[in-house]
Design a protein around this motif. Structure first.
Motif, PDB file in Angstrom:
ATOM      1  N   ASP A 145      -8.079   0.614   7.515  1.00 48.30           N
ATOM      2  CA  ASP A 145      -9.364   0.257   6.917  1.00 48.30           C
ATOM      3  C   ASP A 145      -9.195  -0.613   5.673  1.00 48.30           C
ATOM      4  O   ASP A 145      -9.967  -1.532   5.443  1.00 48.30           O
ATOM      5  N   GLN A 146      -8.193  -0.292   4.860  1.00 52.01           N
ATOM      6  CA  GLN A 146      -7.993  -1.063   3.626  1.00 52.01           C
ATOM      7  C   GLN A 146      -7.604  -2.506   3.931  1.00 52.01           C
ATOM      8  O   GLN A 146      -8.000  -3.424   3.224  1.00 52.01           O
ATOM      9  N   ALA A 183      -5.367   5.582   9.348  1.00 53.73           N
ATOM     10  CA  ALA A 183      -6.751   5.079   9.217  1.00 53.73           C
ATOM     11  C   ALA A 183      -6.974   4.438   7.853  1.00 53.73           C
ATOM     12  O   ALA A 183      -7.708   3.446   7.743  1.00 53.73           O
ATOM     13  N   PHE A 184      -6.365   5.012   6.823  1.00 50.41           N
ATOM     14  CA  PHE A 184      -6.526   4.450   5.474  1.00 50.41           C
ATOM     15  C   PHE A 184      -5.942   3.041   5.413  1.00 50.41           C
ATOM     16  O   PHE A 184      -6.591   2.107   4.933  1.00 50.41           O
ATOM     17  N   ALA A 203       2.739   2.289  -3.229  1.00 50.57           N
ATOM     18  CA  ALA A 203       1.984   2.937  -4.301  1.00 50.57           C
ATOM     19  C   ALA A 203       1.609   4.375  -3.954  1.00 50.57           C
ATOM     20  O   ALA A 203       1.011   5.074  -4.761  1.00 50.57           O
ATOM     21  N   ALA A 204       1.963   4.792  -2.731  1.00 52.87           N
ATOM     22  CA  ALA A 204       1.562   6.122  -2.274  1.00 52.87           C
ATOM     23  C   ALA A 204       2.776   6.936  -1.833  1.00 52.87           C
ATOM     24  O   ALA A 204       3.803   6.376  -1.444  1.00 52.87           O
ATOM     25  N   ASP A 205       2.633   8.254  -1.914  1.00 54.21           N
ATOM     26  CA  ASP A 205       3.660   9.123  -1.314  1.00 54.21           C
ATOM     27  C   ASP A 205       3.581   8.995   0.196  1.00 54.21           C
ATOM     28  O   ASP A 205       4.582   8.974   0.885  1.00 54.21           O
ATOM     29  N   TRP A 206       2.330   8.961   0.697  1.00 48.70           N
ATOM     30  CA  TRP A 206       2.068   8.744   2.119  1.00 48.70           C
ATOM     31  C   TRP A 206       0.629   8.281   2.264  1.00 48.70           C
ATOM     32  O   TRP A 206      -0.195   8.455   1.349  1.00 48.70           O
ATOM     33  N   ALA A 207       0.347   7.665   3.379  1.00 47.78           N
ATOM     34  CA  ALA A 207      -1.035   7.238   3.657  1.00 47.78           C
ATOM     35  C   ALA A 207      -1.325   7.422   5.131  1.00 47.78           C
ATOM     36  O   ALA A 207      -0.446   7.237   5.979  1.00 47.78           O
ATOM     37  N   ASP A 208      -2.568   7.790   5.404  1.00 47.18           N
ATOM     38  CA  ASP A 208      -3.001   7.933   6.794  1.00 47.18           C
ATOM     39  C   ASP A 208      -3.058   6.573   7.476  1.00 47.18           C
ATOM     40  O   ASP A 208      -3.369   5.566   6.836  1.00 47.18           O
ATOM     41  N   LEU A 242       0.842  -1.207   0.000  1.00 52.54           N
ATOM     42  CA  LEU A 242       0.000   0.000   0.000  1.00 52.54           C
ATOM     43  C   LEU A 242       0.872   1.250   0.000  1.00 52.54           C
ATOM     44  O   LEU A 242       0.651   2.174  -0.781  1.00 52.54           O
ATOM     45  N   ARG A 294      -3.215  13.239  13.549  1.00 51.34           N
ATOM     46  CA  ARG A 294      -3.268  12.155  12.580  1.00 51.34           C
ATOM     47  C   ARG A 294      -1.898  11.523  12.510  1.00 51.34           C
ATOM     48  O   ARG A 294      -0.904  12.136  12.877  1.00 51.34           O
TER      49      ARG A 294
END
Lengths: 159, 101
Positions: free
Chosen positions: B35-36, B31-32, B24-29, B21, B69
């Motif tokens: 939940d994923q 919570a994201f 594929a992202a610069d950053w992620a929360d 995950l 966060r």
């Protein structure tokens, strides 16, 4: 050390792809961007037809342009639809922002062509008519552009 | 970017999904990710702490609006190791030799 067998390695790679797809699914621009843009488009069309002073029309266009520029700086290309995650540029596709810009430029061209056509046809409010038509294209077409970007990202991930 | 390199720390399913995950992202929360991957707060915290300790993940705590966060991102080392691990899995499927981290 025990390595995974081939079946386990395939499962692990499937998990990797699934996780990547979950991030790709987040590529998009919020609904309010498209509705806001459509609203501004109609607003400028109406202002043009009601015959306001040219300076007022110019000022309104500049304000809309400035607001759009500040909002789209973060949103263009669909890498940050929400505040939860920002998709990497190489995942979203380096051309994703360019695709959205190309869509916006084509909308301007479509507005001019539609307004000229309506004017030639003798319509009473050609700019308003053209802007309403293009507003519908924005609301319906914007999400389709983002869907195409997501599909392209998913295709490249599999390739 | 390095070549194939099987990484035991990344390979467990939950950690591999977290790394995938974040890759594929610069950053992620927080919570994201939670939940994923349908993880509990404590399970995700534990895995992130392990990855952070290894230097694969960086945790930021930006003060956002009224609540704190937690934002995670891969470090350059984490990205390199993740890429190496994926290439190692592909090599394993292709029947090639493996090297380990």
């Amino acid at each position: 050390m025990s390595y995974p067998n081939e079946a386990e390695a395939r499962l692990a790679l499937a998990d990797v792809e699934q996780a990547r797809q979950r991030v790709i699914d987040r590529i998009g621009m919020p609904w309010w961007y498209w509705w806001g843009l459509a609203g501004c488009w109609v607003g400028l069309g109406v202002l043009n037809d009601v015959g306001v002073a040219p300076w007022l029309l110019t000022a309104a266009t500049l304000v809309v342009g400035a607001v759009h520029a500040s909002v789209s700086q973060r949103l263009l290309g669909g890498r940050q639809q929400t505040s939860e995650v920002r998709v990497r540029r190489d995942v979203a596709g380096r051309r994703s922002a360019l695709l959205v810009i190309a869509f916006l430029v084509s909308l301007v061209a479509l507005t001019i062509v539609a307004a000229l056509a309506l004017d030639a046809d003798g319509a009473g409010h050609p700019a308003t008519g053209a802007s309403i038509f293009v507003a519908v294209v924005i609301v319906l077409g914007g999400p389709q552009v983002m869907a195409a970007i997501r599909e392209d990202a998913a295709r490249r991930a599999v390739a | 970017m390095s070549g194939q390199r099987f990484d035991e720390l990344i390979h467990p399913a939950t950690r591999l999904s977290i790394m995938s995950l974040l890759a594929a992202a610069d950053w992620a929360d927080f919570a994201f990710v939670r939940d994923q991957l349908r993880l509990s707060d404590s399970a995700l915290s534990k895995q992130l702490a392990t990855l952070e300790e290894a230097g694969y993940v960086a945790i930021e705590r930006p003060l956002s609006e009224r609540r704190r966060r937690l934002r995670a991102q891969l470090t350059p080392l984490g990205r390199e190791r993740f890429h190496g691990h994926v290439v190692a899995l592909q090599a394993l499927i292709a029947g090639g030799p493996l090297t380990t981290a």
